[in-house]
Design a protein around this motif. Structure first.
Motif, PDB file in Angstrom:
ATOM      1  N   GLU A  31       0.970  -1.328   0.060  1.00  0.00           N
ATOM      2  CA  GLU A  31       0.026  -0.051   0.148  1.00  0.00           C
ATOM      3  C   GLU A  31       0.944   1.075  -0.064  1.00  0.00           C
ATOM      4  OE1 GLU A  31      -2.507  -0.604   3.274  1.00  0.00           O
ATOM      5  OE2 GLU A  31      -3.921  -1.833   2.488  1.00  0.00           O
ATOM      6  N   LYS A  32       2.039   1.388   0.763  1.00  0.00           N
ATOM      7  CA  LYS A  32       2.867   2.665   0.985  1.00  0.00           C
ATOM      8  C   LYS A  32       3.680   2.621  -0.476  1.00  0.00           C
ATOM      9  CE  LYS A  32       2.211   3.670   5.364  1.00  0.00           C
ATOM     10  NZ  LYS A  32       1.610   4.949   5.458  1.00  0.00           N
ATOM     11  N   TRP A  35       1.390   4.047  -3.058  1.00  0.00           N
ATOM     12  CA  TRP A  35       0.958   5.566  -2.786  1.00  0.00           C
ATOM     13  C   TRP A  35       2.290   6.365  -3.042  1.00  0.00           C
ATOM     14  CZ3 TRP A  35       3.200   9.442   0.152  1.00  0.00           C
ATOM     15  CH2 TRP A  35       2.493  10.581   0.412  1.00  0.00           C
ATOM     16  N   GLU A  39       2.799   9.423  -5.881  1.00  0.00           N
ATOM     17  CA  GLU A  39       3.366  10.874  -5.560  1.00  0.00           C
ATOM     18  C   GLU A  39       4.706  11.396  -6.198  1.00  0.00           C
ATOM     19  OE1 GLU A  39       1.833  13.260  -3.632  1.00  0.00           O
ATOM     20  OE2 GLU A  39       0.417  11.981  -4.013  1.00  0.00           O
TER      21      GLU A  39
END
Length: 66
Positions: A31-32, A35, A39
């Motif tokens: 998940e990190k 993300w 970005e």
């Protein structure tokens, strides 16, 4: 290896580490990673590496090297 986990995620921009973290749960790591990939697309020179600190294996690198 950090005491908090065995998966190490690091964001490098133009050769300089700018952000990193360690997680034990694989679901959290991915998940990190997802993300972080979203970005840094906006940051020229960004590179993300996910490594297993126990084995030293790089699990994934973004963007992929050609």
């Amino acid at each position: 290896m950090s005491e908090s986990g065995q998966r190490h995620l690091i964001l490098v921009v133009d050769g300089q580490p700018t952000m990193h973290g360690w997680w034990a749960e694989e679901k959290t790591v991915w998940e990190k990673f997802a993300w972080w990939v979203g970005e840094p697309r906006k940051i020229p020179g960004a590179r993300i590496t996910l490594a297993d600190e126990t084995t030293g294996q790089e699990l994934v690198i973004w963007p992929q090297e050609n």
